[in-house]
Write a protein that holds these residues in place. Structure first.
Motif, PDB file in Angstrom:
ATOM      1  N   ALA A  51       0.441  -1.203   0.057  1.00  0.00           N
ATOM      2  CA  ALA A  51       0.506  -0.043  -0.017  1.00  0.00           C
ATOM      3  C   ALA A  51       1.361   1.268   0.254  1.00  0.00           C
ATOM      4  O   ALA A  51       1.984   1.013   0.834  1.00  0.00           O
ATOM      5  N   ILE A  52       1.072   1.728  -1.234  1.00  0.00           N
ATOM      6  CA  ILE A  52       2.119   2.841  -1.000  1.00  0.00           C
ATOM      7  C   ILE A  52       1.720   4.300  -1.585  1.00  0.00           C
ATOM      8  O   ILE A  52       0.686   3.841  -2.941  1.00  0.00           O
ATOM      9  N   GLY A  53       2.143   5.621  -1.210  1.00  0.00           N
ATOM     10  CA  GLY A  53       1.795   6.885  -1.599  1.00  0.00           C
ATOM     11  C   GLY A  53      -0.072   6.821  -1.828  1.00  0.00           C
ATOM     12  O   GLY A  53      -0.772   6.957  -0.168  1.00  0.00           O
ATOM     13  N   GLY A  54      -0.843   6.920  -2.560  1.00  0.00           N
ATOM     14  CA  GLY A  54      -1.982   6.662  -2.527  1.00  0.00           C
ATOM     15  C   GLY A  54      -2.509   5.438  -2.428  1.00  0.00           C
ATOM     16  O   GLY A  54      -3.953   5.910  -1.482  1.00  0.00           O
ATOM     17  N   ASP A 102       9.832   2.255   4.636  1.00  0.00           N
ATOM     18  CA  ASP A 102       8.391   1.014   4.509  1.00  0.00           C
ATOM     19  C   ASP A 102       8.191   0.524   5.900  1.00  0.00           C
ATOM     20  O   ASP A 102       9.204   0.827   6.928  1.00  0.00           O
ATOM     21  N   VAL A 103       6.861   0.550   5.932  1.00  0.00           N
ATOM     22  CA  VAL A 103       6.866  -0.337   7.775  1.00  0.00           C
ATOM     23  C   VAL A 103       5.775  -0.952   7.310  1.00  0.00           C
ATOM     24  O   VAL A 103       4.709  -1.663   6.806  1.00  0.00           O
ATOM     25  N   GLN A 104       6.309  -2.254   8.091  1.00  0.00           N
ATOM     26  CA  GLN A 104       5.860  -4.043   7.851  1.00  0.00           C
ATOM     27  C   GLN A 104       4.799  -4.123   8.790  1.00  0.00           C
ATOM     28  O   GLN A 104       4.139  -3.475   9.204  1.00  0.00           O
ATOM     29  N   ALA A 105       4.005  -5.655   8.034  1.00  0.00           N
ATOM     30  CA  ALA A 105       2.363  -5.679   8.527  1.00  0.00           C
ATOM     31  C   ALA A 105       2.631  -5.846  10.372  1.00  0.00           C
ATOM     32  O   ALA A 105       2.454  -5.528  10.455  1.00  0.00           O
ATOM     33  N   ILE A 144      -2.151   7.014  14.235  1.00  0.00           N
ATOM     34  CA  ILE A 144      -1.266   6.481  14.300  1.00  0.00           C
ATOM     35  C   ILE A 144      -0.489   7.682  15.393  1.00  0.00           C
ATOM     36  O   ILE A 144       0.660   7.206  16.178  1.00  0.00           O
ATOM     37  N   GLY A 145      -0.843   8.804  15.439  1.00  0.00           N
ATOM     38  CA  GLY A 145      -0.324  10.120  16.854  1.00  0.00           C
ATOM     39  C   GLY A 145       0.770  11.170  15.661  1.00  0.00           C
ATOM     40  O   GLY A 145       1.060   9.862  14.489  1.00  0.00           O
ATOM     41  N   SER A 146       1.126  11.705  16.081  1.00  0.00           N
ATOM     42  CA  SER A 146       1.942  12.886  15.562  1.00  0.00           C
ATOM     43  C   SER A 146       3.375  11.958  15.162  1.00  0.00           C
ATOM     44  O   SER A 146       3.920  12.884  13.487  1.00  0.00           O
ATOM     45  N   SER A 147       3.436  12.153  15.884  1.00  0.00           N
ATOM     46  CA  SER A 147       5.311  11.686  15.723  1.00  0.00           C
ATOM     47  C   SER A 147       5.388  10.076  15.001  1.00  0.00           C
ATOM     48  O   SER A 147       6.740  11.130  14.794  1.00  0.00           O
ATOM     49  N   ARG A 148       4.518   9.977  15.404  1.00  0.00           N
ATOM     50  CA  ARG A 148       5.219   8.406  14.104  1.00  0.00           C
ATOM     51  C   ARG A 148       4.147   8.929  12.469  1.00  0.00           C
ATOM     52  O   ARG A 148       5.382   8.172  12.118  1.00  0.00           O
ATOM     53  N   ALA A 149       3.791   9.484  12.411  1.00  0.00           N
ATOM     54  CA  ALA A 149       2.426   9.791  10.867  1.00  0.00           C
ATOM     55  C   ALA A 149       4.373  10.789  10.883  1.00  0.00           C
ATOM     56  O   ALA A 149       4.622  10.579   9.380  1.00  0.00           O
ATOM     57  N   ASN A 150       4.633  12.351  11.553  1.00  0.00           N
ATOM     58  CA  ASN A 150       5.867  12.674  10.859  1.00  0.00           C
ATOM     59  C   ASN A 150       6.729  11.954  10.106  1.00  0.00           C
ATOM     60  O   ASN A 150       7.194  12.305   9.711  1.00  0.00           O
ATOM     61  N   GLU A 151       7.320  11.051  11.347  1.00  0.00           N
ATOM     62  CA  GLU A 151       8.803   9.928  11.316  1.00  0.00           C
ATOM     63  C   GLU A 151       8.414   9.281  10.115  1.00  0.00           C
ATOM     64  O   GLU A 151       8.724   9.115   8.209  1.00  0.00           O
ATOM     65  N   ILE A 152       7.134   8.580   9.157  1.00  0.00           N
ATOM     66  CA  ILE A 152       6.723   7.967   8.428  1.00  0.00           C
ATOM     67  C   ILE A 152       6.760   9.184   7.257  1.00  0.00           C
ATOM     68  O   ILE A 152       7.426   8.134   6.263  1.00  0.00           O
ATOM     69  N   MET A 153       5.907  10.122   7.467  1.00  0.00           N
ATOM     70  CA  MET A 153       6.401  11.015   6.091  1.00  0.00           C
ATOM     71  C   MET A 153       7.325  11.536   5.712  1.00  0.00           C
ATOM     72  O   MET A 153       7.421  11.432   4.512  1.00  0.00           O
ATOM     73  N   LEU A 154       8.032  11.993   6.364  1.00  0.00           N
ATOM     74  CA  LEU A 154       9.422  12.812   6.147  1.00  0.00           C
ATOM     75  C   LEU A 154      10.693  11.766   5.668  1.00  0.00           C
ATOM     76  O   LEU A 154      11.369  12.235   5.294  1.00  0.00           O
ATOM     77  N   THR A 155      10.825  10.351   6.041  1.00  0.00           N
ATOM     78  CA  THR A 155      12.018   9.749   5.735  1.00  0.00           C
ATOM     79  C   THR A 155      11.352   8.891   4.851  1.00  0.00           C
ATOM     80  O   THR A 155      11.974   8.412   4.115  1.00  0.00           O
ATOM     81  N   GLY A 156      10.501   8.672   4.405  1.00  0.00           N
ATOM     82  CA  GLY A 156       9.818   7.494   3.081  1.00  0.00           C
ATOM     83  C   GLY A 156      10.001   5.685   3.701  1.00  0.00           C
ATOM     84  O   GLY A 156       9.757   5.522   1.954  1.00  0.00           O
ATOM     85  N   ALA A 205       2.719 -10.556   4.449  1.00  0.00           N
ATOM     86  CA  ALA A 205       3.142 -10.064   3.193  1.00  0.00           C
ATOM     87  C   ALA A 205       3.294  -7.892   3.015  1.00  0.00           C
ATOM     88  O   ALA A 205       3.641  -7.679   2.164  1.00  0.00           O
ATOM     89  N   ALA A 206       1.793  -7.404   3.764  1.00  0.00           N
ATOM     90  CA  ALA A 206       1.547  -6.090   3.615  1.00  0.00           C
ATOM     91  C   ALA A 206       2.558  -5.380   3.928  1.00  0.00           C
ATOM     92  O   ALA A 206       3.296  -5.563   5.271  1.00  0.00           O
ATOM     93  N   TYR A 207       2.745  -4.087   3.171  1.00  0.00           N
ATOM     94  CA  TYR A 207       3.994  -3.062   3.962  1.00  0.00           C
ATOM     95  C   TYR A 207       3.273  -1.848   3.863  1.00  0.00           C
ATOM     96  O   TYR A 207       2.465  -1.823   2.543  1.00  0.00           O
ATOM     97  N   PHE A 208       3.933  -0.569   4.258  1.00  0.00           N
ATOM     98  CA  PHE A 208       3.121   0.309   3.835  1.00  0.00           C
ATOM     99  C   PHE A 208       3.522   1.444   3.706  1.00  0.00           C
ATOM    100  O   PHE A 208       5.255   1.503   3.753  1.00  0.00           O
ATOM    101  N   ARG A 209       3.518   2.546   2.745  1.00  0.00           N
ATOM    102  CA  ARG A 209       4.771   3.824   2.217  1.00  0.00           C
ATOM    103  C   ARG A 209       3.980   4.709   1.882  1.00  0.00           C
ATOM    104  O   ARG A 209       3.620   4.868   1.416  1.00  0.00           O
ATOM    105  N   ALA A 210       4.534   6.101   3.005  1.00  0.00           N
ATOM    106  CA  ALA A 210       3.871   7.290   1.663  1.00  0.00           C
ATOM    107  C   ALA A 210       5.511   7.664   1.040  1.00  0.00           C
ATOM    108  O   ALA A 210       5.965   7.962   1.516  1.00  0.00           O
ATOM    109  N   ALA A 211       5.047   7.445  -0.182  1.00  0.00           N
ATOM    110  CA  ALA A 211       6.340   7.471  -1.418  1.00  0.00           C
ATOM    111  C   ALA A 211       5.991   8.595  -1.563  1.00  0.00           C
ATOM    112  O   ALA A 211       7.315   9.673  -2.714  1.00  0.00           O
TER     113      ALA A 211
END
Length: 267
Positions: free
Chosen positions: A113-116, A173-176, A159-171, A132-138
């Protein structure tokens, strides 16, 4: 070939499958326009009590199609900037359609589940992930912003602002397993579609207005300006179902008689 498949494994639950596996179900307009139209049609089908969204093949949805995006509807004669605005508006409409759908929507996230695609999963009410799912704010990986289709609104609330910031700004992958740990998904299931249908069947056993009003208050709660105002909206919904149906009396009788309640949503 149909890029969107609709099945009813049980009468009360519809499974909508994005069906372009060779492109990992990327958000080409040939896929997204019929997808949006199918959602609207299902929203008008009062026999459907829950909707499951999944992807064919090894991807849930890989976001923007950078090779063959197709053409959005009603863009003839537009300049390039306006064309881009209309294209984004059409994709944004999918997020809004999912949020406004009468039925709860369960994302059965079978793969990437990448980007959009991450945005699409977040627009659903419940998320179940395959191992096998994984997530990326691409967006950030592509030299753009990571904010699109409601992601910067929905992800911090999930998931909260700190985790969201970190995932979105680093790009990254978040594994299942991590997604389950941080609350991005409710659970991990081997048969992710089967599990989503099972949850949909459980939801379908409850009162239809009760379920619809619960979804509505949960969605509206994200925008509530005050606890007091939101509690008033909750209370009105509760009174609506309590006064206009015999559900409460039926639930009370069923408990006494040690049987499942049968809600008819009428007096």
């Amino acid at each position: 070939m149909s890029f969107v498949l609709v099945e009813r494994p049980v009468p009360e639950v519809a499974v909508v499958t994005l069906n372009r596996p060779e492109r990992m179900n990327a958000m080409a307009f040939d896929v997204m326009v019929p997808f949006r139209d199918q959602l609207v049609e299902l929203g008008h089908d009062n026999s459907i009590r829950a909707v499951v969204i999944t992807g064919a093949g090894r991807g849930f949805c890989s976001g923007a199609d950078q090779e063959s995006a197709g053409v959005p509807p009603h863009v003839e004669g537009l300049t390039r900037p306006t064309y881009a605005l209309r294209s984004m508006e059409m994709l944004e409409d999918i997020t809004l359609t999912l949020r406004k759908l009468h039925q709860p929507v369960i994302a059965a996230i079978n793969g990437a589940a990448i980007g959009g695609g991450l945005c699409l999963s977040l627009a659903c009410d419940i998320r179940i992930a395959a191992p096998a799912a994984y997530f990326r704010a691409a967006g950030i990986n592509n030299g753009l912003t990571a904010s699109e289709l409601g992601l910067s609104y929905l992800l911090p609330r999930a998931i909260g602002s700190s985790r969201a910031n970190e995932i979105m700004l680093t790009g990254r992958d978040v594994q299942a397993e991590e997604a389950e740990r941080i609350g991005l998904v409710s659970e991990i299931a081997e048969d992710v579609v089967g599990r989503a249908v099972e949850i949909g069947q459980r939801i379908a056993g409850w009162s239809q207005p009760g379920v619809e009003l619960t979804k509505r208050t949960l969605v509206n709660g994200l925008d509530a300006s005050s606890l007091e105002g939101h509690m008033q909206a909750e209370g009105l919904g509760q009174l609506y179902v309590r006064i206009l149906t015999s559900n409460f009396e039926e639930a009370t009788r069923a408990r006494k008689e040690k049987r499942p309640a049968k809600f008819t949503d009428d007096r």
